[in-house]
Design a protein around this motif. Structure first.
Motif, mmCIF file in Angstrom:
data_model
loop_
_atom_site.group_PDB
_atom_site.id
_atom_site.type_symbol
_atom_site.label_atom_id
_atom_site.label_comp_id
_atom_site.label_asym_id
_atom_site.label_seq_id
_atom_site.Cartn_x
_atom_site.Cartn_y
_atom_site.Cartn_z
ATOM 1 N N VAL A 146 21.824 32.673 26.602
ATOM 2 C CA VAL A 146 21.581 33.822 27.472
ATOM 3 C C VAL A 146 20.342 34.576 26.999
ATOM 4 N N ALA A 147 20.215 34.746 25.682
ATOM 5 C CA ALA A 147 19.065 35.463 25.127
ATOM 6 C C ALA A 147 17.761 34.736 25.449
ATOM 7 N N ARG A 148 17.788 33.402 25.387
ATOM 8 C CA ARG A 148 16.573 32.636 25.694
ATOM 9 C C ARG A 148 16.184 32.743 27.161
ATOM 10 N N SER A 149 17.147 33.084 28.000
ATOM 11 C CA SER A 149 16.861 33.212 29.434
ATOM 12 C C SER A 149 16.276 34.579 29.780
ATOM 13 N N HIS A 150 16.206 35.459 28.771
ATOM 14 C CA HIS A 150 15.647 36.809 28.937
ATOM 15 C C HIS A 150 16.485 37.688 29.862
ATOM 16 N N VAL A 151 17.775 37.398 29.943
ATOM 17 C CA VAL A 151 18.711 38.279 30.647
ATOM 18 C C VAL A 151 19.497 39.040 29.584
ATOM 19 N N ARG A 152 19.323 40.352 29.557
ATOM 20 C CA ARG A 152 20.069 41.165 28.595
ATOM 21 C C ARG A 152 21.257 41.794 29.308
ATOM 22 N N PRO A 153 22.464 41.355 29.004
ATOM 23 C CA PRO A 153 23.621 41.896 29.727
ATOM 24 C C PRO A 153 23.921 43.339 29.347
ATOM 25 N N GLY A 154 24.394 44.080 30.333
ATOM 26 C CA GLY A 154 24.861 45.434 30.027
ATOM 27 C C GLY A 154 26.229 45.405 29.401
ATOM 28 N N ALA A 155 26.999 44.375 29.721
ATOM 29 C CA ALA A 155 28.316 44.159 29.136
ATOM 30 C C ALA A 155 28.671 42.689 29.338
ATOM 31 N N VAL A 156 29.501 42.161 28.450
ATOM 32 C CA VAL A 156 29.987 40.791 28.558
ATOM 33 C C VAL A 156 31.484 40.839 28.830
ATOM 34 N N VAL A 157 31.913 40.144 29.856
ATOM 35 C CA VAL A 157 33.333 40.061 30.211
ATOM 36 C C VAL A 157 33.830 38.662 29.852
ATOM 37 N N LEU A 158 34.914 38.609 29.115
ATOM 38 C CA LEU A 158 35.472 37.310 28.726
ATOM 39 C C LEU A 158 36.987 37.406 28.598
ATOM 40 N N SER A 159 37.622 36.260 28.680
ATOM 41 C CA SER A 159 39.077 36.193 28.556
ATOM 42 C C SER A 159 39.462 35.937 27.105
ATOM 43 N N VAL A 160 40.623 36.453 26.718
ATOM 44 C CA VAL A 160 41.092 36.329 25.340
ATOM 45 C C VAL A 160 42.457 35.665 25.306
ATOM 46 N N GLY A 161 42.553 34.598 24.513
ATOM 47 C CA GLY A 161 43.834 33.968 24.190
ATOM 48 C C GLY A 161 44.075 34.202 22.712
ATOM 49 N N GLY A 162 43.658 33.212 21.898
ATOM 50 C CA GLY A 162 43.721 33.395 20.453
ATOM 51 C C GLY A 162 42.568 34.209 19.910
ATOM 52 N N VAL A 181 25.780 45.822 22.790
ATOM 53 C CA VAL A 181 26.288 45.306 24.074
ATOM 54 C C VAL A 181 27.810 45.207 23.994
ATOM 55 N N PRO A 182 28.523 45.954 24.816
ATOM 56 C CA PRO A 182 29.990 45.938 24.747
ATOM 57 C C PRO A 182 30.584 44.653 25.315
ATOM 58 N N VAL A 183 31.773 44.335 24.831
ATOM 59 C CA VAL A 183 32.537 43.205 25.340
ATOM 60 C C VAL A 183 33.811 43.734 25.986
ATOM 61 N N ILE A 184 34.081 43.279 27.185
ATOM 62 C CA ILE A 184 35.319 43.642 27.870
ATOM 63 C C ILE A 184 36.241 42.436 27.765
ATOM 64 N N ALA A 185 37.308 42.598 26.995
ATOM 65 C CA ALA A 185 38.227 41.504 26.678
ATOM 66 C C ALA A 185 39.422 41.559 27.620
ATOM 67 N N VAL A 186 39.609 40.497 28.391
ATOM 68 C CA VAL A 186 40.601 40.508 29.464
ATOM 69 C C VAL A 186 41.763 39.558 29.149
ATOM 70 N N VAL A 283 26.236 42.690 34.491
ATOM 71 C CA VAL A 283 27.486 42.282 33.842
ATOM 72 C C VAL A 283 27.509 40.751 33.735
ATOM 73 N N LEU A 284 27.726 40.264 32.525
ATOM 74 C CA LEU A 284 27.805 38.826 32.283
ATOM 75 C C LEU A 284 29.262 38.415 32.152
ATOM 76 N N ILE A 285 29.713 37.515 33.016
ATOM 77 C CA ILE A 285 31.072 36.987 32.937
ATOM 78 C C ILE A 285 31.007 35.556 32.409
ATOM 79 N N VAL A 286 31.767 35.301 31.359
ATOM 80 C CA VAL A 286 31.852 33.939 30.830
ATOM 81 C C VAL A 286 32.885 33.179 31.654
ATOM 82 N N VAL A 287 32.408 32.238 32.446
ATOM 83 C CA VAL A 287 33.302 31.394 33.237
ATOM 84 C C VAL A 287 33.780 30.295 32.289
#
Length: 310
Positions: A146-162, A181-186, A283-287
């Motif tokens: 993501v950093a190499r693509s020069h997109v700086r996310p305002g926040a990263v959204v990702l799912s949490v298991g372990g 950069v904050p992470v929103i853990a879902v 907002v960056l969502i990790v699919v």
């Protein structure tokens, strides 16, 4: 050469419109094994081969086991995956597709893991699905891209298991100078061990996983995930199964990509314009992916008797 691939990063017009802000998707569902797990698993497997290990053992009912099986096939290393009884027939078939042995044991991942640990010898190594520094380092490459693509996310959204993805993404943010950069853990209701742990101020072990998002089914998050959730700006959010399932269906309709409810949990925040996203643009969502769910599975889980109407 790394076992994982560099995945596309794209701005989603439909998710951006739904969320009222620019939403970027990091398409980890396109990894050869079907999920982000291959990043860390690949790094770990290559490391262990250099150390002289001759056999891989995994305890996973899904994506981590598939990633180990894929890595083993690429590295010509035999693989045994111990899965719990709740593992879907599709997941077992995908693991066997890469030539791995599948052993079914116990009702939950903890049971499968106990058997896997008992199988270790001098030439064999256990590939933990989420609690290993090698995994976190591998998952961090997602942020490097993501950093190499020069997109700086305002926040990263990702799912949490372990919590392996959470630990890896935070590592990646820090090594790219994005400590702020904050992470929103879902998580989903019934698989919310991180949220309950943060509320309690200590790691909580769930009595059982009652969510349909079985990929989020760790009864306790790793120590590292719990630690970074307190040392990095992390916001914990819990959504109902119904929201995760609806997000899976919408992503399939709009982007022709099928993901598991574990991934749908993160997408649900954008589709439902959740208040937690209000302070952020880009907002960056990790699919994160998930190869073990089918369209029929999503429809079955959406039935009130299955999802509890949550």
């Amino acid at each position: 050469m790394a076992l994982h691939i560099e995945t596309p990063l794209l701005a989603s017009p439909s998710l951006s419109a739904a969320a009222g802000r620019t939403v970027w998707l990091k398409l980890e569902s396109l990894q050869p094994s079907g999920s982000f797990k291959l990043r860390g698993i690949g790094v770990a497997c290559e490391t262990y081969v250099r150390q002289g290990k001759l056999r891989f053992i995994s305890s996973s009912g899904g994506n981590a086991g598939i990633a180990v099986a894929y890595a083993g096939s690429r590295l010509s290393i035999p693989v045994t995956v111990v899965v719990p009884e709740s593992t879907t027939a599709r997941a077992k078939a995908l693991i066997r597709q890469y030539g791995a042995e599948v052993i079914v044991h116990g009702t939950a991942w903890d049971d499968a893991n106990a058997l896997a640990l008992s199988m270790l010898g001098d030439d064999a190594v256990l590939l933990h699905p989420f609690d290993d520094p090698l995994l976190w380092s591998g998952h961090a490459t997602l942020v490097d891209e993501v950093a190499r693509s020069h997109v700086r996310p305002g926040a990263v959204v990702l799912s949490v298991g372990g919590g392996g993805l959470l630990a890896g993404v935070v590592e990646g943010l820090r090594r790219n100078g994005w400590d702020d950069v904050p992470v929103i853990a879902v998580e989903t209701v019934g698989a919310d061990s991180l949220a309950q742990s943060l509320d309690a101020g200590r790691r909580v072990t769930l009595d059982a996983i009652t969510s349909v998002a079985k990929s989020l089914g760790a009864r306790q998050v790793s120590e590292q995930a719990f630690a970074v959730a307190q040392s990095h700006p992390v916001r914990s959010v819990v959504v109902p199964d119904s929201a995760a399932l609806a997000a899976c269906e919408r992503l399939l309709d709009e982007h022709r990509i099928l993901v598991e409810p574990a991934c749908g949990a993160s997408l649900a925040l954008a589709y439902d314009r959740a208040d937690v996203l209000a302070p952020y643009d880009n907002v960056l969502i990790v699919v994160c992916g998930g190869a073990t769910a089918t369209v029929d599975d999503l429809r079955r889980w959406a039935q009130p008797s299955i999802s509890g109407g949550a």
